[in-house]
Design a protein around this motif. Structure first.
Motif, PDB file in Angstrom:
ATOM      1  N   ASP A  29       0.815  -1.212   0.000  1.00 53.47           N
ATOM      2  CA  ASP A  29       0.000   0.000   0.000  1.00 53.47           C
ATOM      3  C   ASP A  29       0.850   1.264   0.000  1.00 53.47           C
ATOM      4  O   ASP A  29       0.343   2.357  -0.204  1.00 53.47           O
ATOM      5  CB  ASP A  29      -0.993   0.003   1.169  1.00 53.47           C
ATOM      6  CG  ASP A  29      -0.332  -0.117   2.529  1.00 53.47           C
ATOM      7  OD1 ASP A  29       0.718  -0.779   2.630  1.00 53.47           O
ATOM      8  OD2 ASP A  29      -0.873   0.438   3.509  1.00 53.47           O
ATOM      9  N   SER A  30       2.163   1.121   0.181  1.00 55.40           N
ATOM     10  CA  SER A  30       3.067   2.271   0.140  1.00 55.40           C
ATOM     11  C   SER A  30       3.548   2.511  -1.289  1.00 55.40           C
ATOM     12  O   SER A  30       4.210   1.656  -1.891  1.00 55.40           O
ATOM     13  CB  SER A  30       4.283   2.033   1.037  1.00 55.40           C
ATOM     14  OG  SER A  30       5.318   2.934   0.729  1.00 55.40           O
ATOM     15  N   LYS A  31       3.218   3.687  -1.815  1.00 53.71           N
ATOM     16  CA  LYS A  31       3.640   4.046  -3.167  1.00 53.71           C
ATOM     17  C   LYS A  31       5.169   4.051  -3.261  1.00 53.71           C
ATOM     18  O   LYS A  31       5.745   3.631  -4.267  1.00 53.71           O
ATOM     19  CB  LYS A  31       3.083   5.430  -3.516  1.00 53.71           C
ATOM     20  CG  LYS A  31       3.289   5.844  -4.940  1.00 53.71           C
ATOM     21  CD  LYS A  31       2.592   7.168  -5.205  1.00 53.71           C
ATOM     22  CE  LYS A  31       2.629   7.496  -6.682  1.00 53.71           C
ATOM     23  NZ  LYS A  31       1.852   8.709  -6.975  1.00 53.71           N
ATOM     24  N   THR A  32       5.838   4.492  -2.198  1.00 48.13           N
ATOM     25  CA  THR A  32       7.302   4.549  -2.172  1.00 48.13           C
ATOM     26  C   THR A  32       7.903   3.158  -2.307  1.00 48.13           C
ATOM     27  O   THR A  32       8.834   2.946  -3.088  1.00 48.13           O
ATOM     28  CB  THR A  32       7.795   5.213  -0.869  1.00 48.13           C
ATOM     29  OG1 THR A  32       7.185   6.496  -0.759  1.00 48.13           O
ATOM     30  CG2 THR A  32       9.296   5.347  -0.842  1.00 48.13           C
ATOM     31  N   ILE A  33       7.384   2.208  -1.556  1.00 48.36           N
ATOM     32  CA  ILE A  33       7.895   0.824  -1.619  1.00 48.36           C
ATOM     33  C   ILE A  33       7.655   0.242  -3.010  1.00 48.36           C
ATOM     34  O   ILE A  33       8.545  -0.359  -3.607  1.00 48.36           O
ATOM     35  CB  ILE A  33       7.236  -0.071  -0.537  1.00 48.36           C
ATOM     36  CG1 ILE A  33       7.606   0.411   0.860  1.00 48.36           C
ATOM     37  CG2 ILE A  33       7.590  -1.536  -0.752  1.00 48.36           C
ATOM     38  CD1 ILE A  33       9.047   0.210   1.251  1.00 48.36           C
ATOM     39  N   ARG A  34       6.448   0.418  -3.535  1.00 49.80           N
ATOM     40  CA  ARG A  34       6.143  -0.109  -4.879  1.00 49.80           C
ATOM     41  C   ARG A  34       7.089   0.479  -5.915  1.00 49.80           C
ATOM     42  O   ARG A  34       7.660  -0.233  -6.724  1.00 49.80           O
ATOM     43  CB  ARG A  34       4.689   0.191  -5.278  1.00 49.80           C
ATOM     44  CG  ARG A  34       3.654  -0.633  -4.574  1.00 49.80           C
ATOM     45  CD  ARG A  34       2.274  -0.528  -5.229  1.00 49.80           C
ATOM     46  NE  ARG A  34       1.872   0.819  -5.565  1.00 49.80           N
ATOM     47  CZ  ARG A  34       1.251   1.673  -4.750  1.00 49.80           C
ATOM     48  NH1 ARG A  34       0.983   1.310  -3.509  1.00 49.80           N
ATOM     49  NH2 ARG A  34       0.908   2.881  -5.162  1.00 49.80           N
ATOM     50  N   ARG A  35       7.264   1.781  -5.870  1.00 50.31           N
ATOM     51  CA  ARG A  35       8.109   2.461  -6.854  1.00 50.31           C
ATOM     52  C   ARG A  35       9.569   2.038  -6.715  1.00 50.31           C
ATOM     53  O   ARG A  35      10.254   1.815  -7.716  1.00 50.31           O
ATOM     54  CB  ARG A  35       7.969   3.977  -6.684  1.00 50.31           C
ATOM     55  CG  ARG A  35       8.553   4.728  -7.861  1.00 50.31           C
ATOM     56  CD  ARG A  35       8.285   6.209  -7.760  1.00 50.31           C
ATOM     57  NE  ARG A  35       6.910   6.503  -8.133  1.00 50.31           N
ATOM     58  CZ  ARG A  35       6.266   7.614  -7.798  1.00 50.31           C
ATOM     59  NH1 ARG A  35       6.856   8.531  -7.083  1.00 50.31           N
ATOM     60  NH2 ARG A  35       5.038   7.807  -8.199  1.00 50.31           N
ATOM     61  N   THR A  36      10.065   1.929  -5.480  1.00 48.61           N
ATOM     62  CA  THR A  36      11.453   1.510  -5.246  1.00 48.61           C
ATOM     63  C   THR A  36      11.699   0.110  -5.790  1.00 48.61           C
ATOM     64  O   THR A  36      12.653  -0.124  -6.526  1.00 48.61           O
ATOM     65  CB  THR A  36      11.780   1.552  -3.730  1.00 48.61           C
ATOM     66  OG1 THR A  36      11.580   2.883  -3.259  1.00 48.61           O
ATOM     67  CG2 THR A  36      13.203   1.124  -3.461  1.00 48.61           C
ATOM     68  N   ALA A  37      10.829  -0.819  -5.429  1.00 51.24           N
ATOM     69  CA  ALA A  37      10.981  -2.204  -5.893  1.00 51.24           C
ATOM     70  C   ALA A  37      10.883  -2.267  -7.416  1.00 51.24           C
ATOM     71  O   ALA A  37      11.683  -2.944  -8.070  1.00 51.24           O
ATOM     72  CB  ALA A  37       9.920  -3.095  -5.257  1.00 51.24           C
ATOM     73  N   THR A 127      16.935  -4.238   0.342  1.00 55.04           N
ATOM     74  CA  THR A 127      17.934  -3.746  -0.604  1.00 55.04           C
ATOM     75  C   THR A 127      17.727  -4.430  -1.950  1.00 55.04           C
ATOM     76  O   THR A 127      16.972  -5.412  -2.056  1.00 55.04           O
ATOM     77  CB  THR A 127      19.367  -4.073  -0.124  1.00 55.04           C
ATOM     78  OG1 THR A 127      19.524  -5.502  -0.122  1.00 55.04           O
ATOM     79  CG2 THR A 127      19.630  -3.517   1.269  1.00 55.04           C
ATOM     80  N   ARG A 128      18.430  -3.969  -2.925  1.00 58.22           N
ATOM     81  CA  ARG A 128      18.419  -4.586  -4.254  1.00 58.22           C
ATOM     82  C   ARG A 128      18.840  -6.050  -4.129  1.00 58.22           C
ATOM     83  O   ARG A 128      18.235  -6.943  -4.717  1.00 58.22           O
ATOM     84  CB  ARG A 128      19.379  -3.820  -5.165  1.00 58.22           C
ATOM     85  CG  ARG A 128      19.578  -4.446  -6.536  1.00 58.22           C
ATOM     86  CD  ARG A 128      20.731  -3.778  -7.247  1.00 58.22           C
ATOM     87  NE  ARG A 128      21.973  -4.209  -6.628  1.00 58.22           N
ATOM     88  CZ  ARG A 128      22.912  -4.905  -7.268  1.00 58.22           C
ATOM     89  NH1 ARG A 128      22.768  -5.194  -8.530  1.00 58.22           N
ATOM     90  NH2 ARG A 128      24.000  -5.284  -6.653  1.00 58.22           N
ATOM     91  N   ASP A 129      19.890  -6.292  -3.334  1.00 55.55           N
ATOM     92  CA  ASP A 129      20.380  -7.662  -3.161  1.00 55.55           C
ATOM     93  C   ASP A 129      19.363  -8.548  -2.467  1.00 55.55           C
ATOM     94  O   ASP A 129      19.287  -9.741  -2.748  1.00 55.55           O
ATOM     95  CB  ASP A 129      21.712  -7.662  -2.395  1.00 55.55           C
ATOM     96  CG  ASP A 129      22.853  -7.089  -3.242  1.00 55.55           C
ATOM     97  OD1 ASP A 129      22.725  -7.057  -4.487  1.00 55.55           O
ATOM     98  OD2 ASP A 129      23.866  -6.681  -2.660  1.00 55.55           O
ATOM     99  N   ASP A 130      18.571  -7.981  -1.548  1.00 56.12           N
ATOM    100  CA  ASP A 130      17.502  -8.759  -0.894  1.00 56.12           C
ATOM    101  C   ASP A 130      16.494  -9.241  -1.931  1.00 56.12           C
ATOM    102  O   ASP A 130      16.124 -10.414  -1.965  1.00 56.12           O
ATOM    103  CB  ASP A 130      16.749  -7.908   0.151  1.00 56.12           C
ATOM    104  CG  ASP A 130      17.581  -7.564   1.374  1.00 56.12           C
ATOM    105  OD1 ASP A 130      18.541  -8.305   1.680  1.00 56.12           O
ATOM    106  OD2 ASP A 130      17.262  -6.549   2.024  1.00 56.12           O
ATOM    107  N   LEU A 131      16.046  -8.319  -2.790  1.00 54.26           N
ATOM    108  CA  LEU A 131      15.054  -8.670  -3.817  1.00 54.26           C
ATOM    109  C   LEU A 131      15.612  -9.672  -4.819  1.00 54.26           C
ATOM    110  O   LEU A 131      14.990 -10.694  -5.105  1.00 54.26           O
ATOM    111  CB  LEU A 131      14.586  -7.414  -4.563  1.00 54.26           C
ATOM    112  CG  LEU A 131      13.766  -6.399  -3.779  1.00 54.26           C
ATOM    113  CD1 LEU A 131      13.440  -5.202  -4.660  1.00 54.26           C
ATOM    114  CD2 LEU A 131      12.503  -7.012  -3.221  1.00 54.26           C
ATOM    115  N   LEU A 132      16.802  -9.387  -5.337  1.00 52.03           N
ATOM    116  CA  LEU A 132      17.403 -10.283  -6.328  1.00 52.03           C
ATOM    117  C   LEU A 132      17.745 -11.636  -5.711  1.00 52.03           C
ATOM    118  O   LEU A 132      17.587 -12.675  -6.354  1.00 52.03           O
ATOM    119  CB  LEU A 132      18.647  -9.644  -6.945  1.00 52.03           C
ATOM    120  CG  LEU A 132      18.413  -8.367  -7.761  1.00 52.03           C
ATOM    121  CD1 LEU A 132      19.734  -7.801  -8.262  1.00 52.03           C
ATOM    122  CD2 LEU A 132      17.451  -8.610  -8.909  1.00 52.03           C
TER     123      LEU A 132
END
Length: 142
Positions: A29-37, A127-132
């Motif tokens: 629900d956070s626009k910031t989180i969605r946009r960052t990811a 972080t990027r590394d967390d997602l990847l």
């Protein structure tokens, strides 16, 4: 030990290249989180589908068939645990990896995520590394 680290870096870079066209859903629900990811994942060639809550996500999952789903726990209407449980109870999407996202880091929250069928639990801020890393661990492309 430094050689191992260099090898890991080379592997990470190589693996990231293999994400071209991977369909990833981010539900938060956070626009910031969605946009960052979305920004981080698109840089590695992923196709990113976003949703603001579980209800919106369920319709988009059926339409887009993502290969991995990141879902926030604390959302209005349908929280991440409920959303994950609904995904895992659908035979078409049961094998789709679901990664829980939360600012909480308690054992209880992690256990509850496992109970509803999530594959992994990431604490925000990620972080990027967390997602990847989560994608590499749970998505196996041929």
């Amino acid at each position: 030990m430094s050689e191992d680290t260099r090898d890991a870096d080379i592997t990470e870079t190589g693996d990231a290249e293999g994400l071209e066209g991977l369909k990833v859903m981010v539900i938060d629900d956070s626009k910031t989180i969605r946009r960052t990811a979305e920004t981080l994942l698109k840089r590695h060639g992923c196709q990113v589908i976003t949703a603001t809550d579980g209800f919106e996500a369920l319709a988009k999952i059926a339409e887009h068939r993502p290969e991995i789903i990141f879902v926030d726990i604390m959302m209005p209407r349908l929280d991440g645990y409920q959303t994950c449980a609904l995904i895992k109870h659908n035979r078409l999407f049961r094998s789709t990896p679901v990664i829980m996202l939360s600012s909480k880091d308690s054992i209880f929250d992690k256990a509850r995520g496992r109970i509803v069928g999530s594959e992994q639990y990431l604490t925000k801020p990620f972080t990027r590394d967390d997602l990847l890393g989560a994608i590499r661990a749970h998505v196996h492309r041929d």
